[in-house]
Design a protein around this motif. Sequence first.
Motif, short mmCIF file in Angstrom:
data_model
loop_
_atom_site.label_atom_id
_atom_site.label_comp_id
_atom_site.label_asym_id
_atom_site.label_seq_id
_atom_site.Cartn_x
_atom_site.Cartn_y
_atom_site.Cartn_z
N LYS A 284 0.83 -1.20 0.00
CA LYS A 284 0.00 0.00 0.00
C LYS A 284 0.86 1.25 0.00
N THR B 288 2.32 1.89 -3.42
CA THR B 288 1.33 2.51 -4.29
C THR B 288 1.25 4.02 -4.04
N ARG C 18 2.18 7.17 -6.57
CA ARG C 18 1.20 8.24 -6.84
C ARG C 18 1.79 9.61 -6.52
N TRP D 78 8.44 -1.88 -7.48
CA TRP D 78 6.99 -2.00 -7.45
C TRP D 78 6.51 -2.89 -8.59
N GLU E 233 0.71 -2.46 -8.46
CA GLU E 233 0.91 -1.27 -7.63
C GLU E 233 0.94 0.00 -8.47
N GLU F 69 -2.67 0.69 -9.38
CA GLU F 69 -3.36 1.22 -8.21
C GLU F 69 -2.96 2.66 -7.94
N ALA F 70 -1.72 3.02 -8.25
CA ALA F 70 -1.26 4.40 -8.07
C ALA F 70 -2.03 5.35 -8.99
#
Length: 543
Positions: free
Chosen positions: A453, A456, A460, A487, A491, A494-495
């Motif tokens: 998490k 991610t 971002r 990563w 991931e 998800e970012a």
Amino acid sequence: SSSLRAHLNNCIPPDKQQPSVAGSANNMTAAAASFGEHGMGIRSGPQPLDEFDVDAEEGHAFARQVSPNCRLVDCATPSPTCADMPDDTRLEFCEFQRRVNALAEEFFCSGDIPGMLASVSGLGCAAFHDELTALLLRASLDQKEKERQTVIPLLIALGNEGLLSAAQLSRGFEKLVLSWRDLQLDVPEAPGLLVSLLSARVGLLDKSLFARLPEDLLTRVCAELPRGAVQQTVQTHLMELAAFKAEATVRITEDLLRTCSADGLTEWLKSECKPAFHHEVVLIACLSSFNGMPSADAFWTSCFDATGLKEERGRVVLDMLVQLYCHDRLLSETDVQIGFSRLIGTVTNGMEAGRNEEVLAHLVKLLQAAVEKELLPAQFLKIARRLRYGGPWGVEALRKAQRLTPLHSRRVWGSGDVRQMRTEVQDTIAEYFDSRSSEELAKVVEELHLSGKEQTTFVRKLLVAGMEREEPLAALAVVKDLLGYCWSEYEVQEAFQELRDVAGDLVLDFPQCRERTGELVKVAVAKRLLPASYLAVDAQSEV
């Protein structure tokens, strides 16, 4: 009333011993009354021990005690992993100290334990409660008898409410033990007061800590005891401790450092069977490595200059400690942690008269090697630094050791909490855009030990920073370069999803956020960082 009382736990069978942070509401009053009854000075002088703490019929030697509940760091792994979340505290450490000092002052006036529990819980800084312990105990030393009594039930209540662990309590007590000489200048009765916290009557700390107190502290306390069986028992303990230290010094300097073999020392420790003194082996061995003078009966020592000889002796000492800890099981976690804590205190005390760069550098190397060899948990460096073990020089040594062990210590150089982690992430991203070095970024990300998490979120933030700096291609380039190393594809996707989700918040400070995000997605699809389906989602969202 008599003065402070410590305890001689060796004489109390294990089934009668009390836990380190224990006690119900019914025994809090008894513990406080005992601390007050035994904690104040009398006309004949301080009397920190009494017959209650010495059961002569048991005859257990102090030196034979083990201390499973005296660890300073309750850490099962040698270094943090992605599963170990940073300490999540609501306040900066300095602000926490300021508020606790204010709360302590109010508490010693009111004695309101429920109110203090609510206030401490409301601070939301459970990770800092080792400092809370040290501050409360230190403040209690300045109080009169009636007010001083209240700190014991308060600490017991904190333990019962899950706000204070045994390791935190031990760390806070150790901080005061390391500075007992300074405390004595302000509070002459401080040595006896500290030892009294280990009394069987008080039941706060693990009583077996008594056998691990520094020799000079116990000598001072013993000198203030009235003549009798108690003083004689402590004197006997001190004589045994002094004899053990003297023989350990000989075994280390004339055996280990001459032959570079720990076999003789190992056999001697087994034959002595005095586990309560084994932290002294850690301390004596490490201190012996600070000697840069060659030995006449050890030819190999003449092959090095002073600095090189210190490093080689340090290597021999640490290899010996690893053998005793990992293979022979003669050293426990408690031995290693208390030994290195006392090492920091001893070495830095000698540096107070003037700064010695060579001594500091060697201390740093010992701490670094102890963490890398997994003798010490990396958490020890962070906590000891925050609690300022060893004063300014200790903090500097711990800080440097942390920076030299980034793969073992989570790469957070400050207080080690979530706030500091966010700052470190921001600095890492800024440094990347300044240097454009993918290798350096990869190294730092690995040192941060981020969870999936957190990875991610890092990607971002990296993408947002690229858009804000108008360097989106640089951000996408490093994301692609480190794909599969730092990563995963999931991931990264998800970012981008997180980026879409927070676009409404970002638009206030970054008006072109949505447009730039759309452009970023198109380039990411072209670079095969995202599937083409992401373009379809963007097309449906266009107005």
